[in-house]
Structures are given as structure tokens and as C-alpha cells.
Design an enzyme around this catalytic site. Structure first.
Site: not given
Ligand code: AMP
Length: 208
Positions: A13, A88, A122, A155, A166
Site C-alpha cells: 500500500k 482498519r 522490509r 521497523r 498483525r
Molecule cells: P502500518 O505502518 O500501516 O503497518 O501501521 C503500523 C502500526 O500502527 C499498526 O500495526 C497499528 O498498531 C498502528 N496503526 C496504523 N494505522 C492504524 C489504524 N488505522 N488503526 C489502528 N492502528 C493503526
């Protein structure tokens, strides 16, 4: 143009969002990036979010919803935005629906078996958030960002245990959004191609 990018962690994404930013000049809004930035700045939101992020759980809806509501009112969103990683959960999707009308939801469809390897490989730029992969899309110089020369890092939540959690979280809480947007006639499924460019062509075909 207001777009939601949907898909499991590791679907690409963020990469597709960055290509859309270059092509259409509208901002990418990544809730993950916003939370990591808040954490880097040591804000209360960042510290609260870290507890959830480190264990692969979702940050509570009310925190994320207010973060997004504030972000999309900034002037750079006047002609549109790309939401990457939001919504989400059903609650977030309903809150978004009550806040603004999006034009389409692009669901990146990817074989779940390849997600694990992708997430573990990643690497992300500490300065500009560009995303690389040690096997699929390496940087030209190991450990350095091609775009800004920043340091690449893995990360904290791209470790095996957290990645598994996740992906589970995605299946239970986020996957139901596919049906939600399908019912509203907003959903377009994007098959993943053999390369980032091929997938981007599929994205463009869906937009046009
Ligand atoms: P990402 O970089 O999008 O993979 O997000 C990393 C982490 O941030 C996720 O595993 C969640 O813990 C938190 N996070 C990101 N976006 C959301 C969301 N829309 N709702 C809840 N937690 C989020």
C-alpha cells in the site's frame, strides 16, 4: 480524488501510495507514519500508540479517528488524498463515512503466503519513509535511501511474532471492510502484478 488503499500489511500500500503521490500530486496519509512520527517526537499520542504497535495490535479507534479527522482538514488535502492504512476497523470505516465521501477504495489483493517474507525483508528510510525490500526492491547502496541518503532501518514491528499478530489482526478486524465497501459500490480489487510497476498499472487502470 479521494482514495482509500486497503490490503493486508505487506501488500505494498505504501509503495503504491508513493507512486500515486508522484503521479497526481495529492498527499499520502499513512496513519502508521503519523504514529511513528508522533513517537519520534515523544508526544503523548506517540507513547500511547507504541504500546499497541510493538505488539502488532491496533491503536484504539478514537485516537486514530481524531488523528485522521484533523489531518484531512489541512490545506494540502483540498484536492484529495490517499489514505494508506486507514480505516482498519468497522468503527473507523463508519467514522470516515460520516466525515467525508471517498471516490473509491482500492483493495490490493495479494497471496498471504508471500506477505510474511516481504514484511520481514522490509527496510524503511528514517528520514523520508521510503520503503525498500532486501530481496524485492533493494536500495542501490545497502542501508542508505536512494532518494534522500537517509539511514534505512527495520521497523520494530516487522519481526516474526509481531508480523504474525498483525496478519491475524488484519484478518479479523480489517478484512470485513472489503464487504462494507463492496456494498457501497466503492470497491475495486487490484491484482498484484509481478513487479511494483505492473501493480501500479493495475492501480491506474482501476482509477481510470
Ligand atoms: P502500518 O505502518 O500501516 O503497518 O501501521 C503500523 C502500526 O500502527 C499498526 O500495526 C497499528 O498498531 C498502528 N496503526 C496504523 N494505522 C492504524 C489504524 N488505522 N488503526 C489502528 N492502528 C493503526
Amino acid at each position: 480524488m479521494k482514495i482509500i488503499l486497503l490490503g493486508p500489511p505487506g501488500a505494498g500500500k505504501g509503495t503504491q501510495a508513493q507512486l500515486l503521490v508522484e503521479k497526481f500530486g495529492i498527499p499520502q496519509i499513512s496513519t502508521g507514519d503519523l504514529l511513528r512520527k508522533a513517537l519520534g517526537e515523544g508526544t503523548e499520542l506517540g507513547l500511547e500508540a507504541k504500546k499497541y504497535m510493538d505488539s502488532g495490535r491496533l491503536v484504539p479507534d478514537e485516537l486514530i479517528i481524531s488523528l485522521i479527522k484533523e489531518r484531512i482538514t489541512l490545506p494540502d488535502c483540498a484536492s484529495g488524498y490517499i489514505l494508506d492504512g486507514f480505516p482498519r476497523t468497522m468503527e473507523q470505516a463508519r467514522a470516515m463515512e460520516a466525515t467525508d465521501n471517498v471516490d473509491m477504495v482500492l483493495n490490493i489483493v495479494v497471496d498471504t503466503e508471500i506477505l510474511m517474507g516481504r514484511l520481514m525483508g522490509r527496510r524503511t528510510c528514517r528520514d523520508c519513509n521510503a520503503v525498500y525490500n532486501i530481496t524485492g526492491k533493494p536500495s542501490k547502496v545497502e542501508g542508505k535511501c536512494d532518494i534522500c541518503g537517509g539511514e534505512l532501518f527495520q521497523r520494530d514491528d516487522d519481526t516474526e511474532a509481531t508480523v504474525t499478530k498483525r496478519l491475524d489482526t488484519y484478518r479479523t478486524l480489517t478484512e470485513p471492510l472489503i464487504g462494507f465497501y463492496e456494498e457501497r459500490g466503492l470497491l475495486k480489487n487490484i491484482p498484484t502484478g509481478n513487479s511494483i510497476e505492473e501493480t501500479f498499472q493495475n492501480v491506474l487502470a482501476a482509477i481510470e
